[in-house]
Design a protein around this motif. Structure first.
Motif, PDB file in Angstrom:
ATOM      1  N   ASN A 108      71.295 -36.192  39.380  1.00 36.16           N
ATOM      2  CA  ASN A 108      70.204 -36.274  38.409  1.00 36.16           C
ATOM      3  C   ASN A 108      69.146 -35.207  38.683  1.00 36.16           C
ATOM      4  O   ASN A 108      68.672 -34.521  37.763  1.00 36.16           O
ATOM      5  N   VAL A 109      68.776 -35.050  39.964  1.00 35.90           N
ATOM      6  CA  VAL A 109      67.758 -34.055  40.317  1.00 35.90           C
ATOM      7  C   VAL A 109      68.264 -32.639  40.040  1.00 35.90           C
ATOM      8  O   VAL A 109      67.535 -31.791  39.514  1.00 35.90           O
ATOM      9  N   ALA A 110      69.551 -32.380  40.380  1.00 30.98           N
ATOM     10  CA  ALA A 110      70.107 -31.046  40.132  1.00 30.98           C
ATOM     11  C   ALA A 110      70.180 -30.752  38.636  1.00 30.98           C
ATOM     12  O   ALA A 110      69.970 -29.610  38.202  1.00 30.98           O
ATOM     13  N   TRP A 111      70.486 -31.781  37.831  1.00 34.56           N
ATOM     14  CA  TRP A 111      70.601 -31.603  36.391  1.00 34.56           C
ATOM     15  C   TRP A 111      69.236 -31.428  35.741  1.00 34.56           C
ATOM     16  O   TRP A 111      69.019 -30.506  34.955  1.00 34.56           O
ATOM     17  N   ALA A 112      68.310 -32.312  36.086  1.00 32.96           N
ATOM     18  CA  ALA A 112      66.998 -32.279  35.444  1.00 32.96           C
ATOM     19  C   ALA A 112      66.106 -31.195  36.027  1.00 32.96           C
ATOM     20  O   ALA A 112      65.358 -30.531  35.294  1.00 32.96           O
ATOM     21  N   GLY A 113      66.176 -31.007  37.353  1.00 30.39           N
ATOM     22  CA  GLY A 113      65.285 -30.052  37.987  1.00 30.39           C
ATOM     23  C   GLY A 113      63.837 -30.453  37.764  1.00 30.39           C
ATOM     24  O   GLY A 113      63.462 -31.616  37.917  1.00 30.39           O
ATOM     25  N   SER A 114      63.022 -29.493  37.389  1.00 26.64           N
ATOM     26  CA  SER A 114      61.619 -29.764  37.091  1.00 26.64           C
ATOM     27  C   SER A 114      61.407 -30.087  35.613  1.00 26.64           C
ATOM     28  O   SER A 114      60.275 -30.319  35.186  1.00 26.64           O
ATOM     29  N   VAL A 154      70.263 -45.844  36.441  1.00 24.71           N
ATOM     30  CA  VAL A 154      69.231 -45.928  35.394  1.00 24.71           C
ATOM     31  C   VAL A 154      68.637 -44.550  35.136  1.00 24.71           C
ATOM     32  O   VAL A 154      68.497 -44.109  33.988  1.00 24.71           O
ATOM     33  N   GLY A 155      68.283 -43.831  36.208  1.00 26.25           N
ATOM     34  CA  GLY A 155      67.683 -42.517  36.036  1.00 26.25           C
ATOM     35  C   GLY A 155      68.627 -41.517  35.402  1.00 26.25           C
ATOM     36  O   GLY A 155      68.228 -40.734  34.527  1.00 26.25           O
ATOM     37  N   TYR A 214      74.358 -39.961  43.123  1.00 29.87           N
ATOM     38  CA  TYR A 214      73.947 -40.038  41.719  1.00 29.87           C
ATOM     39  C   TYR A 214      72.534 -39.493  41.531  1.00 29.87           C
ATOM     40  O   TYR A 214      72.248 -38.794  40.558  1.00 29.87           O
ATOM     41  N   ARG A 215      71.646 -39.819  42.484  1.00 29.73           N
ATOM     42  CA  ARG A 215      70.282 -39.303  42.374  1.00 29.73           C
ATOM     43  C   ARG A 215      70.273 -37.791  42.545  1.00 29.73           C
ATOM     44  O   ARG A 215      69.525 -37.077  41.853  1.00 29.73           O
ATOM     45  N   GLY A 216      71.115 -37.279  43.447  1.00 26.50           N
ATOM     46  CA  GLY A 216      71.191 -35.832  43.633  1.00 26.50           C
ATOM     47  C   GLY A 216      71.692 -35.123  42.390  1.00 26.50           C
ATOM     48  O   GLY A 216      71.191 -34.048  42.027  1.00 26.50           O
TER      49      GLY A 216
END
Length: 347
Positions: free
Chosen positions: A154-160, A91-92, A150-152
């Motif tokens: 997402n975090v690497a792609w979006a960052g802050s 989802v995220g 998948y969450r990793g």
């Protein structure tokens, strides 16, 4: 000497209407729906705006709709005796993809964004399904790993960074807020998906085979069912519905960050289990999962109105899940005893 055997007196069979009433009255979904009605009545009695205001009625329908989509996919996976812990991460990831498409591809058609989100979700679900079906590793372990992967990503792609409502087209945002005849568009989409999922499980052979696989995977394999293909399909459907929920998440909330969908996997599992989908597989309906999603989020809205502390709000959800598991076990034992008694009577 002639020996006559006593003839059994035929028992009167209930007519169609009576049989339908009995099935509805004894269905697990009926009990969950009744609990949902009681929660709404109690909250409305404490604060009439909970139901009888325009915003209250809209939120009652709108808030659980996204979770309903994820819970339907989760229910299909659980019916096959598996579980998908990666749905929240899917989802995220698809929610952020949705925002990036609108930012990076100005004027992209909304339908293309929907297709991209659903396709990404289906691809991530297929990865889960392939690993579970062919690597013969328990789904709990596989999807726990892919949840973090998948969450990793997402975090690497979006960052802050985050997507803001101003980055999204007005027509797209309207899908999360506008209504048709007083019913939110997002809720209508969720109900259409729900009806499609229920029809698939009930009327399509591949859908009915999911129950056989969940009841006894080894027996289903010996019978000649395409177990691996069906399991992969279940995960693909779960991923696709999570992808759809991610796209609609962006429309509903406007703001999307790397934390979108966090914790949804547990809510989806809880909704399915509360709705009567047996965690051991082979039992349950997507209708129950949908009602469970509504009950879960309605309780979260209703308990603060009733003056119940946050701790007890979470405890109530836990009690519902444990109670559903115990009830499933009790019903399974009763059904086993009933079958044994029937066999003895037939001898």
């Amino acid at each position: 000497m002639t020996i006559t055997t006593p003839r059994r007196t035929p028992t009167a069979q209930p007519n169609g209407a009576a049989r339908l009433v009995r099935q509805v009255a004894t269905a697990r979904e009926t009990g969950i729906a009744l609990a949902l009605v009681l929660v709404v009545i109690a909250a409305t009695a404490s604060n009439p705006n909970f139901l009888f205001s325009a915003d209250g009625f809209r939120d009652l329908l709108l808030t659980p709709s996204l979770l309903l989509l994820v819970a339907v996919g989760q229910a299909i996976v659980i019916i096959t005796r598996s579980v998908d812990l990666s749905v929240g991460s899917v989802v995220g990831l698809t929610a952020y993809l949705t925002g990036r498409l609108f930012v990076d591809m100005q004027g992209v058609p909304v339908i293309v964004v929907f297709l991209a989100g659903v396709a990404l979700g289906a691809l991530l679900g297929a990865i889960n399904g392939l690993l579970v079906a062919w690597a013969k590793v328990p789904a709990l372990v596989i999807t726990l790993g892919t949840m973090y992967i998948y969450r990793g990503i997402n975090v690497a792609w979006a960052g802050s960074d985050r997507i803001n409502a101003s980055d999204l087209p007005r027509d797209f945002r309207g899908l999360g807020t506008e209504q048709i005849i007083g019913i939110p568009i997002l809720t209508i989409i969720a109900v259409v998906v729900l009806i499609g999922g229920a029809w698939y499980l009930r009327n399509i052979r591949a859908g009915r085979e999911l129950y056989a696989i969940g009841s006894d995977p080894a027996a289903a394999h010996l019978y000649g069912l395409k177990v691996n293909r069906r399991v992969i399909t279940a995960f693909v459907v779960s991923g696709a519905l999570s992808g759809l929920a991610g796209v609609l998440y962006a429309a509903r909330y406007g703001t999307v960050s790397s934390a979108a969908g966090f914790g949804w996997e547990l809510q989806a599992i809880g909704a399915a289990v509360i709705g009567g989908v047996a965690i051991s597989g082979g039992v349950g309906t997507v209708w129950g999962a949908a009602i469970g999603a509504f009950l879960l989020l309605t309780i979260n809205r209703a308990l603060p109105i009733l003056g119940i502390d946050d701790f007890w709000q979470r405890a109530v959800v836990g009690i519902l899940i444990l109670g559903s598991i115990v009830l499933d076990r009790v019903l399974a034992v009763r059904q086993h005893r009933r079958l044994i008694a029937q066999r003895e009577d037939d001898r």
